[in-house]
Design an enzyme around this catalytic site. Structure first.
Site, mmCIF file in Angstrom:
data_model
loop_
_atom_site.group_PDB
_atom_site.id
_atom_site.type_symbol
_atom_site.label_atom_id
_atom_site.label_comp_id
_atom_site.label_asym_id
_atom_site.label_seq_id
_atom_site.Cartn_x
_atom_site.Cartn_y
_atom_site.Cartn_z
ATOM 1 N N ASP A 34 0.815 -1.206 0.000
ATOM 2 C CA ASP A 34 0.000 0.000 0.000
ATOM 3 C C ASP A 34 0.856 1.267 0.000
ATOM 4 O O ASP A 34 0.439 2.294 -0.539
ATOM 5 C CB ASP A 34 -0.940 0.002 1.206
ATOM 6 C CG ASP A 34 -2.146 -0.903 1.001
ATOM 7 O OD1 ASP A 34 -2.356 -1.347 -0.142
ATOM 8 O OD2 ASP A 34 -2.881 -1.149 1.972
ATOM 9 N N ARG A 74 5.734 14.695 26.332
ATOM 10 C CA ARG A 74 4.675 15.675 26.563
ATOM 11 C C ARG A 74 3.576 15.590 25.502
ATOM 12 O O ARG A 74 3.825 15.295 24.337
ATOM 13 C CB ARG A 74 5.249 17.090 26.552
ATOM 14 C CG ARG A 74 6.161 17.417 27.714
ATOM 15 C CD ARG A 74 6.514 18.900 27.678
ATOM 16 N NE ARG A 74 7.452 19.255 28.733
ATOM 17 C CZ ARG A 74 8.777 19.224 28.577
ATOM 18 N NH1 ARG A 74 9.291 18.823 27.425
ATOM 19 N NH2 ARG A 74 9.579 19.563 29.567
ATOM 20 N N ALA A 98 -6.375 2.809 7.919
ATOM 21 C CA ALA A 98 -4.950 2.968 8.196
ATOM 22 C C ALA A 98 -4.735 3.505 9.613
ATOM 23 O O ALA A 98 -5.285 2.965 10.575
ATOM 24 C CB ALA A 98 -4.328 3.879 7.128
ATOM 25 N N LEU A 120 -7.740 4.100 11.998
ATOM 26 C CA LEU A 120 -8.317 2.896 12.599
ATOM 27 C C LEU A 120 -7.544 2.521 13.866
ATOM 28 O O LEU A 120 -8.142 2.190 14.896
ATOM 29 C CB LEU A 120 -8.294 1.745 11.594
ATOM 30 C CG LEU A 120 -8.816 0.400 12.094
ATOM 31 C CD1 LEU A 120 -10.289 0.487 12.459
ATOM 32 C CD2 LEU A 120 -8.591 -0.677 11.040
ATOM 33 N N GLN A 175 4.403 9.648 4.353
ATOM 34 C CA GLN A 175 5.535 9.646 3.424
ATOM 35 C C GLN A 175 6.126 11.021 3.186
ATOM 36 O O GLN A 175 7.322 11.146 2.921
ATOM 37 C CB GLN A 175 5.102 9.033 2.084
ATOM 38 C CG GLN A 175 4.668 7.575 2.199
ATOM 39 C CD GLN A 175 4.216 7.009 0.872
ATOM 40 O OE1 GLN A 175 3.883 7.729 -0.059
ATOM 41 N NE2 GLN A 175 4.192 5.684 0.774
#
Length: 289
Positions: free
Chosen positions: A68, A153, A184, A187, A242
């Site tokens: 993917d 933090r 992805a 979820l 990405q």
């Protein structure tokens, strides 16, 4: 279908022989094949080397070999030119890919015979405004994610939807996902599963410091605006995991529906729910008994 582009993830195991096999098969069927400089394909008849930009400008479709992650990269390349993508799964889950390696020859035959449909998917555009200066927006198919680095933090994210204040999150971050991206990162952070043909966005906080903070589903035409109110530590905006940009205190991130839509070639009658059952079972690492 006369001209096909080939993109591959060369980091996958044993991919070079598969790329060569596909190149030879397409060449024997009088297909003009475009490949980028990084592909492992040899000098098969009818094969031309070009840049990826030239590939998406000339190709009737892209054959993408990988998981993917490779598909997400290809979608960003192909969507502005309306080029459909045919994904061959070399990964493990493969929510976006259409065919696995054992069925590649039959799938290619159906592709050349025109026995397929085109499925369109909504994409996102995210841009940063810093001290009143806008940066060039980037697009993605899955999600735009604002998240903290490795420090402990929480970060503070002032969040608006269509100009109306929704929440000030004290959290590890926030995700704005498409229906495609609902399977992805969103979820994993507790967001809902969404049927991919819908047009909407899901705003999902990551580990919020508030028991009532829950994912929010909003219209596709809405705009999400998030202002970073934290001064310490590293905070990043990433698109599809990405493309990334480091954020500073006071930066404003605007996320909206992108102008272009990703197109995927579908050969079979597998539904979203078929794929979901199969892939989530694989993701659990368990087999039925």
């Amino acid at each position: 279908m006369k001209t096909i582009g080939l993109l591959s993830n060369l980091e996958k195991d044993k991919i070079a022989p598969l790329v060569d096999e596909i190149c030879t098969w397409l060449g024997n069927h009088d297909i003009t094949l475009l490949k980028d400089e990084k592909s492992a394909c040899g000098t098969t008849r009818g094969t031309f080397v070009c840049s990826r930009r030239e590939m998406v400008e000339r190709a009737d479709c892209l054959i993408v070999l990988g998981g993917d992650g490779t598909l997400l990269h290809s979608a960003r390349l192909a969507a502005p030119f309306g080029v459909p993508i045919f994904g061959v799964n070399l990964g493990r889950l493969g929510f976006l890919t259409e065919v696995d390696i054992p069925h590649i020859h039959l799938a290619l035959e159906r592709l050349l015979a025109g026995q397929y449909t085109i499925e369109e998917r909504m994409m996102l555009e995210a841009g940063v405004i810093r001290e009143g200066q806008p940066y060039e927006p980037v697009t993605g198919l899955n999600d735009a994610v604002i998240t903290k680095g490795g420090f402990a933090r929480l970060i503070v994210l002032d969040t608006f939807v269509d100009g109306q204040h929704f929440n000030t999150y004290y959290a590890d971050g926030v995700i704005v996902a498409t229906p495609t991206g609902s399977t992805a990162y969103s979820l994993s952070a507790g967001g809902p599963l969404v049927v991919p043909h819908l047009d909407l966005m899901v705003v999902t906080p990551i580990c919020p410091h508030a028991l009532w903070a829950r994912p929010l589903v909003i219209a596709a035409g809405s705009e999400v605006r998030v202002t970073l109110l934290s001064r310490q530590g590293e905070v990043m905006l990433t698109m599809d995991g990405q493309h990334g940009m480091r954020l500073n205190y006071g930066d404003i991130v605007k996320v909206r529906r992108a102008e272009h839509r990703a197109k995927f070639i579908k050969l079979n009658n597998r539904t979203f729910f078929n794929i979901l059952r199969e892939k989530l079972k694989e993701g659990d690492g368990k087999n039925e008994t």
